[in-house]
Motif scaffolding. Sequence first.
Motif, PDB file in Angstrom:
ATOM      1  N   GLU A  94       0.859  -1.377   0.064  1.00 53.44           N
ATOM      2  CA  GLU A  94      -0.057   0.087  -0.009  1.00 53.44           C
ATOM      3  C   GLU A  94       0.815   1.229  -0.133  1.00 53.44           C
ATOM      4  O   GLU A  94       0.552   2.306  -0.366  1.00 53.44           O
ATOM      5  N   THR A  95       1.866   1.240   0.619  1.00 51.29           N
ATOM      6  CA  THR A  95       2.983   2.325   0.659  1.00 51.29           C
ATOM      7  C   THR A  95       3.441   2.704  -0.687  1.00 51.29           C
ATOM      8  O   THR A  95       3.456   3.780  -1.066  1.00 51.29           O
ATOM      9  N   CYS A  96       3.829   1.660  -1.436  1.00 52.69           N
ATOM     10  CA  CYS A  96       4.299   1.843  -2.733  1.00 52.69           C
ATOM     11  C   CYS A  96       3.259   2.133  -3.707  1.00 52.69           C
ATOM     12  O   CYS A  96       3.410   3.012  -4.615  1.00 52.69           O
ATOM     13  N   ARG A  97       1.937   1.992  -3.604  1.00 59.26           N
ATOM     14  CA  ARG A  97       0.831   2.466  -4.334  1.00 59.26           C
ATOM     15  C   ARG A  97       0.674   3.949  -3.976  1.00 59.26           C
ATOM     16  O   ARG A  97       0.624   4.894  -5.122  1.00 59.26           O
ATOM     17  N   GLN A  98       0.873   4.463  -2.827  1.00 62.32           N
ATOM     18  CA  GLN A  98       0.713   5.633  -2.382  1.00 62.32           C
ATOM     19  C   GLN A  98       1.845   6.429  -2.945  1.00 62.32           C
ATOM     20  O   GLN A  98       1.764   7.792  -3.395  1.00 62.32           O
ATOM     21  N   LEU A  99       3.092   6.115  -2.955  1.00 60.68           N
ATOM     22  CA  LEU A  99       4.434   6.619  -3.408  1.00 60.68           C
ATOM     23  C   LEU A  99       4.254   6.877  -4.936  1.00 60.68           C
ATOM     24  O   LEU A  99       4.388   8.118  -5.572  1.00 60.68           O
ATOM     25  N   ASP A 100       3.911   5.927  -5.484  1.00 56.99           N
ATOM     26  CA  ASP A 100       3.769   6.028  -7.113  1.00 56.99           C
ATOM     27  C   ASP A 100       2.655   6.905  -7.477  1.00 56.99           C
ATOM     28  O   ASP A 100       2.729   7.639  -8.543  1.00 56.99           O
ATOM     29  N   ALA A 101       1.540   7.531  -6.612  1.00 55.81           N
ATOM     30  CA  ALA A 101       0.560   8.345  -6.957  1.00 55.81           C
ATOM     31  C   ALA A 101       0.873   9.792  -6.581  1.00 55.81           C
ATOM     32  O   ALA A 101       0.051  10.555  -6.934  1.00 55.81           O
ATOM     33  N   SER A 102       2.146  10.065  -6.176  1.00 59.33           N
ATOM     34  CA  SER A 102       2.425  11.362  -5.597  1.00 59.33           C
ATOM     35  C   SER A 102       2.673  12.074  -6.787  1.00 59.33           C
ATOM     36  O   SER A 102       3.445  11.847  -7.818  1.00 59.33           O
ATOM     37  N   ALA A 103       2.540  13.642  -6.723  1.00 61.51           N
ATOM     38  CA  ALA A 103       2.474  14.338  -7.732  1.00 61.51           C
ATOM     39  C   ALA A 103       3.323  15.540  -7.485  1.00 61.51           C
ATOM     40  O   ALA A 103       3.472  16.617  -8.267  1.00 61.51           O
ATOM     41  N   SER A 104       3.797  15.503  -6.076  1.00 65.38           N
ATOM     42  CA  SER A 104       4.583  16.734  -5.566  1.00 65.38           C
ATOM     43  C   SER A 104       6.029  16.684  -5.916  1.00 65.38           C
ATOM     44  O   SER A 104       6.575  15.568  -6.483  1.00 65.38           O
ATOM     45  N   PRO A 105       6.870  17.740  -5.911  1.00 60.90           N
ATOM     46  CA  PRO A 105       8.277  17.760  -6.485  1.00 60.90           C
ATOM     47  C   PRO A 105       9.382  16.770  -5.776  1.00 60.90           C
ATOM     48  O   PRO A 105       9.902  16.023  -6.491  1.00 60.90           O
ATOM     49  N   TYR A 106       8.779  16.417  -4.569  1.00 58.51           N
ATOM     50  CA  TYR A 106       9.721  15.219  -4.008  1.00 58.51           C
ATOM     51  C   TYR A 106       8.439  14.776  -2.772  1.00 58.51           C
ATOM     52  O   TYR A 106       7.350  15.313  -2.827  1.00 58.51           O
ATOM     53  N   THR A 107       8.718  13.350  -2.660  1.00 58.67           N
ATOM     54  CA  THR A 107       7.368  13.008  -1.398  1.00 58.67           C
ATOM     55  C   THR A 107       8.358  12.357  -0.349  1.00 58.67           C
ATOM     56  O   THR A 107       9.676  11.955  -0.165  1.00 58.67           O
ATOM     57  N   LEU A 108       7.303  12.716   0.897  1.00 57.66           N
ATOM     58  CA  LEU A 108       7.834  12.083   2.139  1.00 57.66           C
ATOM     59  C   LEU A 108       7.514  10.834   2.620  1.00 57.66           C
ATOM     60  O   LEU A 108       6.265  10.839   2.756  1.00 57.66           O
ATOM     61  N   LEU A 109       8.113   9.855   2.720  1.00 57.45           N
ATOM     62  CA  LEU A 109       7.754   8.766   3.618  1.00 57.45           C
ATOM     63  C   LEU A 109       7.917   8.818   5.083  1.00 57.45           C
ATOM     64  O   LEU A 109       9.122   8.850   5.308  1.00 57.45           O
ATOM     65  N   VAL A 110       7.061   8.831   5.784  1.00 60.24           N
ATOM     66  CA  VAL A 110       7.120   8.936   7.165  1.00 60.24           C
ATOM     67  C   VAL A 110       7.064   7.739   7.978  1.00 60.24           C
ATOM     68  O   VAL A 110       5.836   6.889   7.700  1.00 60.24           O
ATOM     69  N   SER A 111       8.151   7.197   8.549  1.00 60.29           N
ATOM     70  CA  SER A 111       7.764   5.560   9.239  1.00 60.29           C
ATOM     71  C   SER A 111       8.903   5.674  10.438  1.00 60.29           C
ATOM     72  O   SER A 111      10.032   5.726   9.931  1.00 60.29           O
ATOM     73  N   PRO A 112       8.224   5.318  11.340  1.00 55.14           N
ATOM     74  CA  PRO A 112       9.014   5.185  12.761  1.00 55.14           C
ATOM     75  C   PRO A 112      10.098   3.773  12.374  1.00 55.14           C
ATOM     76  O   PRO A 112      10.862   3.819  13.257  1.00 55.14           O
ATOM     77  N   LEU A 113       9.456   2.861  11.806  1.00 51.83           N
ATOM     78  CA  LEU A 113      10.146   1.811  11.627  1.00 51.83           C
ATOM     79  C   LEU A 113      10.897   1.644   9.992  1.00 51.83           C
ATOM     80  O   LEU A 113      11.309   0.646   9.476  1.00 51.83           O
ATOM     81  N   LEU A 114      11.324   2.887   9.615  1.00 57.32           N
ATOM     82  CA  LEU A 114      11.985   2.827   8.030  1.00 57.32           C
ATOM     83  C   LEU A 114      13.325   2.080   8.159  1.00 57.32           C
ATOM     84  O   LEU A 114      13.399   1.360   7.140  1.00 57.32           O
ATOM     85  N   LEU A 115      13.953   1.882   9.207  1.00 59.25           N
ATOM     86  CA  LEU A 115      15.325   1.270   8.925  1.00 59.25           C
ATOM     87  C   LEU A 115      15.189  -0.185   9.490  1.00 59.25           C
ATOM     88  O   LEU A 115      15.447  -1.036   8.635  1.00 59.25           O
TER      89      LEU A 115
END
Length: 207
Positions: A94-115
């Motif tokens: 679902e995260t990938c789907r939302q990232l792909d849908a972004s249209a802003s100059p860059y996109t921010l993925l906010v994740s407490p467990l990113l690493l």
Amino acid sequence: MLIIGLTGGIGSGKSAAAARFAEKGIHIVDSDQVARDVVAVGMPAYQAICEHFGTEILQASGELDRAALRRKVFDDEQQRLWLEDVLHPVIRDETCRQLDASASPYTLLVSPLLLESGQVALVHRICVVDVPEPIQIERACARDHNDEDQIRAIMKAQCSRKTRRLQAHDIIDNSRDLAHLYAQVDHLHQTYLQLAEQRTQLDDALF
């Protein structure tokens, strides 16, 4: 598309930083919100969790009682690992789907467990919101109305402050007030706009 991963421990102030980026017109993909969406009533992950833990982790409405579920998994590492095995793949999709849908100059993925979750593979740059651990504990206890022992258990399940700092390309110091936080976000926003433009130019040259 340039994707920035924004992370930090519990109580570090990721939400405040993300909100400032959003004010700049940047699309935010929030992994916590994605995690809530994928366990909505009737979703496959919701069914799996109910079958595993039983009705004691449900509210009267039938929705998950996230506080009860949190207590269960952070008191038992095996249960936490089981839950992560169920949730991480669907959250990633679902995260990938939302990232792909972004249209802003860059996109921010906010994740407490990113690493910890492997979501770091989805981003091009890592920004860490950082505070000393005593401040982290104080803020998390005040915000979530949890006791210190539970906050420490959550922190133990996350990677260490040192590890996050070592992995970071950019660090936001949130040990002071909002004005100090916002000034750092504003500066990084300009940096990210420049990086996004450079990436676009490189992509155009290659393709």
